[in-house]
Write a protein that holds these residues in place. Structure first.
Motif, PDB file in Angstrom:
ATOM      1  N   ALA A   1      -2.816   7.839  -4.774  1.00 44.21           N
ATOM      2  CA  ALA A   1      -3.485   6.896  -3.882  1.00 44.21           C
ATOM      3  C   ALA A   1      -4.696   6.283  -4.590  1.00 44.21           C
TER       4      ALA A   1
ATOM      5  N   LEU B   1      -4.918   5.765  -7.823  1.00 46.92           N
ATOM      6  CA  LEU B   1      -4.377   4.802  -8.779  1.00 46.92           C
ATOM      7  C   LEU B   1      -4.006   3.499  -8.067  1.00 46.92           C
ATOM      8  N   ALA B   2      -3.345   3.641  -6.913  1.00 43.76           N
ATOM      9  CA  ALA B   2      -2.949   2.448  -6.155  1.00 43.76           C
ATOM     10  C   ALA B   2      -4.181   1.651  -5.754  1.00 43.76           C
ATOM     11  N   GLY B   3      -5.227   2.341  -5.300  1.00 46.37           N
ATOM     12  CA  GLY B   3      -6.456   1.667  -4.892  1.00 46.37           C
ATOM     13  C   GLY B   3      -7.126   0.955  -6.057  1.00 46.37           C
TER      14      GLY B   3
ATOM     15  N   ARG C   1      -5.623  -0.208  -8.779  1.00 43.66           N
ATOM     16  CA  ARG C   1      -4.829  -1.371  -9.193  1.00 43.66           C
ATOM     17  C   ARG C   1      -4.915  -2.488  -8.170  1.00 43.66           C
ATOM     18  N   ALA C   2      -5.081  -2.121  -6.891  1.00 52.32           N
ATOM     19  CA  ALA C   2      -5.179  -3.147  -5.861  1.00 52.32           C
ATOM     20  C   ALA C   2      -6.575  -3.765  -5.820  1.00 52.32           C
TER      21      ALA C   2
ATOM     22  N   ASP D   1      -9.357  -2.164  -4.622  1.00 53.32           N
ATOM     23  CA  ASP D   1     -10.247  -1.563  -3.631  1.00 53.32           C
ATOM     24  C   ASP D   1     -11.181  -0.544  -4.254  1.00 53.32           C
TER      25      ASP D   1
END
Lengths: 315, 498
Positions: free
Chosen positions: B224, B226-228, B230-231, B233
């Motif tokens: 999560a 990593l996703a944040g 890359r997005a 946030d």
């Protein structure tokens, strides 16, 4: 109907008491110490003892339980060990996030599952039916933490939609962003729910369509539309309503996975914190609230039965 | 395009890195601590946020692990090693507007050394035991008198427990909203979500900090995070980045991966008091059966540094013992046979792991696989939550072998405490450690500490698998991110964004 409701409420109170007692006993059985959890492993035994005294954890378990119970009877859920804040406020705050996620997800699930389920049932065995069944199977088996992450990559990283991937750091001070941050979790939870529900709707409609009264309706020349909407759907709705009620209660706590992926401070993550911190009163509070929701939902579903099926009566 | 970028960079650096003021960043934090005052509640994530950002002490450890001035501008130690004199920085104000004075320092350390923790609400009075008196001969000087020399004294003053708040501030308020002298003030704690720091407009170093706001966002799941990132946030994953994610991000020009060593040793500890682990042959055999290089390559994708005793390469007085007791399965089998364990009569035991720590989990599981490969060992894994681990393994020492990261700097002294969960009781080691603490000069102190490291390795008191990697990543727009992981805090005073 009223007498029935009152009787059910009595049972409900006993259920709530049992649930909270069970949780208290379970937490006493598992190893772990809330004071040590707060202070970490560098703390000395003296540090831990001092904090236990400050938090009142040095009192015997029965005394702590009774004082908690008498608080609850006075409408006071007490203070969280972990956060040192009123539990009722903490839970209310978290419900304000989890409840909308669950309700909108369920609404979304019904919106998708009912038409698709009916369609699949009407065309049982066709390629439409096959596609719906396959799709729902995929939706049921994919874990929500994976689906959530994929949604982030699909919608935010690749399609660059202006959606936050986690709850904003300002919380509700930025209501637009806070609401936007709930879109992907709702989609994740809603689609999983829809996948589960669509199979049920399909099965339920199929069963009703094979009933004698449907054959009679068709035989007397009613249009297929009126057979379906006037006769079949209302009866097929009974098991679906039951499951929806259960699903609502289930989602209240099952959102914990999605809340972890999207960093959402909901009821699920609160209960996770309560368990790992051995925050007994907080967990009892959460269980009490969830149990209350389950009892209430069951009551509503039962009362709905009477509306859906005239043969059911509670007199 | 690339050429223009290069020219742009050349011009930019030629102008001497014009730092920009303003902006904000969001940093991922793995856990949400129960409180934010490190004098009352311990926890690595508390220090990461408040140390040198919000709260400061007389001295501090910088990212390279050196002890440097903070609220004291300089200090001197008497020849006897018994008197420490600190000159305080003048004109410093706490975030609540009150003046930082010598009286705050005196109140703080009198509270810290009070053995009655219930009254003081202060952790670890044992650290401050050697202080006999704290006084202030004049308004800009504070003098500590010790009952005996203590070579760790400055280090202790650089610990998070030694951070200083206003003396009149109620403890309960300091716990949830710490007030200090740092470059940022503690603005808000959004429970379950984040902590927000805001620029201290009255910071005593002109021009600092650069950022207006710093958010520390609680996000435990590595994927999560990593996703944040890359997005967009999240701007920074400051630590505990998963090795596979580090590899992924290092290939992407939008991100910078920061890798180094910290002071975290992955210690596979024995219960030294429990048979047969009280037999040095068994402990050595298990050490020899472990292929540390394979664990670093396999479980951590090459991140991590092999060590052979309880100290990391970045720490002072480090002795390289990484090839002491090297991987040698034949010798391991021979030693086990000597102790009575063979393929026919294997040594069976349980290996405890805590579920919450991804590095330790994967290293521990691979390590147990290596032990089971040997033949005369049959090891099963038991994974519990960290709270259970603390109670069973750490507090009650009801275990055979376990693995956990020891993140504290300079923590070799735990082996001198026979009540510590390793239950290691060697009077020779305790003597060496006391020699280190009381040594009259730094050279002799280091000699004693080197001998202590060697003794632990000879005794195979634990298996020190590796110095855990410090892995972080940030978006390319984040500038001047601290290089080094040897401070308890994630100091962001000099970080700026483009």
């Amino acid at each position: 109907m009223l007498a029935y409701s009152v009787r059910r409420l009595g049972f409900a109170l006993v259920t709530l008491w049992l649930a909270s007692s069970l949780v208290f006993a379970a937490l006493l059985l598992i190893p772990g110490n809330p004071a040590q959890a707060i202070l970490g492993i560098e703390a000395t035994p003296e540090d831990v003892a001092a904090l236990e005294a400050r938090l009142g954890l040095d009192k015997p378990p029965l005394e702590r339980y009774l004082s908690w119970l008498s608080g609850v009877l006075r409408g006071d859920l007490g203070l969280s060990i972990r956060y040192e804040q009123p539990i009722a406020a903490l839970i209310l705050n978290r419900l304000g996030i989890t409840l909308p996620i669950v309700l909108v997800s369920l609404f979304l699930a019904v919106l998708i599952a009912v038409p698709l389920g009916v369609l699949a049932a009407r065309r049982a065995g066709s390629w439409v039916d096959l596609a719906v069944s396959m799709g729902s199977l995929v939706g049921v088996v994919l874990p929500s933490f994976w689906v959530g992450l994929m949604f982030i990559y699909l919608f935010v990283v690749w399609l660059r939609l202006p959606l936050p991937t986690s709850f904003p750091v300002e919380g509700w001070e930025n209501p637009g962003r806070a609401l936007a941050s709930l879109v992907l979790p709702v989609l994740t939870v809603g689609l999983a729910s829809a996948a589960f529900l669509v199979r049920l709707v399909r099965g339920s409609v199929l069963e009703v369509l094979s009933q004698d009264y449907v054959r009679t309706a068709r035989a007397k020349g009613l249009s297929e539309r009126s057979v379906l909407y006037k006769h079949a759907l209302r009866n097929a709705a009974l098991p679906v309503a039951t499951v929806l009620g259960l699903e609502f209660a289930n989602l209240l706590i099952a959102t914990v996975v999605v809340e972890t992926v999207f960093g959402i401070p909901g009821l699920g993550s609160l209960s996770l914190t309560a368990i790992s911190a051995r925050d007994y009163p907080l967990l009892q509070g959460v269980v009490l609230v969830i149990a209350a929701f389950i009892v209430l939902t069951n009551l509503v579903v039962d009362l709905l039965y009477a509306l859906l099926d005239p043969r059911v009566s509670y007199e | 395009m690339n050429r223009w970028l290069l020219i742009g960079f050349a011009v930019f650096f030629g102008l001497g890195m014009a730092q920009q003021r303003g902006g904000s960043i969001t940093i991922a934090l793995q856990t949400e601590p129960a409180a934010w005052d490190p004098t009352q509640v311990a926890g690595a994530d508390i220090s990461r946020v408040v140390y040198d950002n919000v709260l400061q002490g007389l001295v501090k450890r910088n990212p390279r692990g050196e002890i440097v001035p903070s609220l004291a501008t300089r200090w001197s130690v008497s020849d006897s090693g018994l008197t420490y004199t600190f000159t305080l920085r003048q004109g410093v104000k706490f975030h609540d507007g009150s003046d930082f004075t010598a009286q705050d320092v005196i109140a703080k350390f009198n509270r810290a050394r009070n053995p009655d923790t219930r009254a003081s609400g202060h952790l670890r009075p044992d650290l401050y035991r050697d202080i006999t008196e704290v006084s202030s001969p004049n308004s800009n000087t504070v003098v500590f008198r010790l009952r005996q020399p203590n070579n760790d004294f400055l280090f202790i003053l650089s610990r998070p427990e030694s951070l200083i708040g206003p003396r009149q501030r109620p403890l309960a308020e300091q716990r949830v909203q710490p007030v200090g002298t740092g470059p940022f003030r503690f603005a808000a704690w959004e429970r379950g979500v984040a902590v927000r720091l805001e620029r201290n407009p009255n910071y005593y170093i002109q021009g600092l900090p650069y950022l207006d706001r710093v958010n520390f966002r609680f996000l435990g799941d590595g994927d999560a995070q990593l996703a944040g990132l890359r997005a967009g946030d999240l701007d920074v994953i400051a630590y505990a980045l998963l090795p596979e994610n580090a590899l992924l991000l290092s290939r992407d020009p939008n991100f910078r991966v920061v890798a180094g060593t910290a002071t975290a040793e992955a210690v596979a500890g024995f219960n030294n008091s429990r048979p047969p682990f009280n037999d040095v042959r068994v402990r050595r055999a298990i050490t020899l059966a472990i292929n540390k290089d394979e664990l670093i390559q396999g479980a951590m994708l090459g991140y991590g540094t092999k060590i052979g005793s309880m100290r990391s390469p970045g720490e002072a007085c480090y002795v390289d013992l990484s090839n002491f007791n090297p991987y040698n399965p034949e010798e391991a089998r021979r030693l086990l046979a000597e102790a009575g364990f063979t393929n026919q009569n294997p040594l069976r035991f349980t290996f405890n792991l805590a579920a919450e720590f991804p590095y330790e989990r994967r290293i521990g599981e691979a390590l147990v696989a290596q032990l089971n490969r040997l033949g005369p060992l049959q090891v099963s894994i038991q994974v519990t939550d960290f709270n259970t681990w603390i109670q069973r393994v750490f507090t009650q020492a009801d275990y055979a072998m376990t693995l956990i990261g020891h993140v504290e700097a300079n923590d070799i002294g735990n082996y001198a405490n026979p009540r510590y969960y390793w239950r290691y009781n060697n009077p020779r080691f305790q003597q060496l450690f006391t020699q280190y603490l009381r040594a009259p000069n730094a050279t002799q102190a280091c000699e004693a500490l080197a001998a202590a490291q060697r003794l632990l390795a000879e005794d195979a008191a634990s298996v020190w698998v590796m110095s855990l990697p410090a892995l972080g990543a940030h978006r390319a727009r984040v500038q001047n991110w601290p290089q080094g992981f040897l401070s308890p805090g994630i100091s962001v005073a000099e970080v700026w964004v483009r």
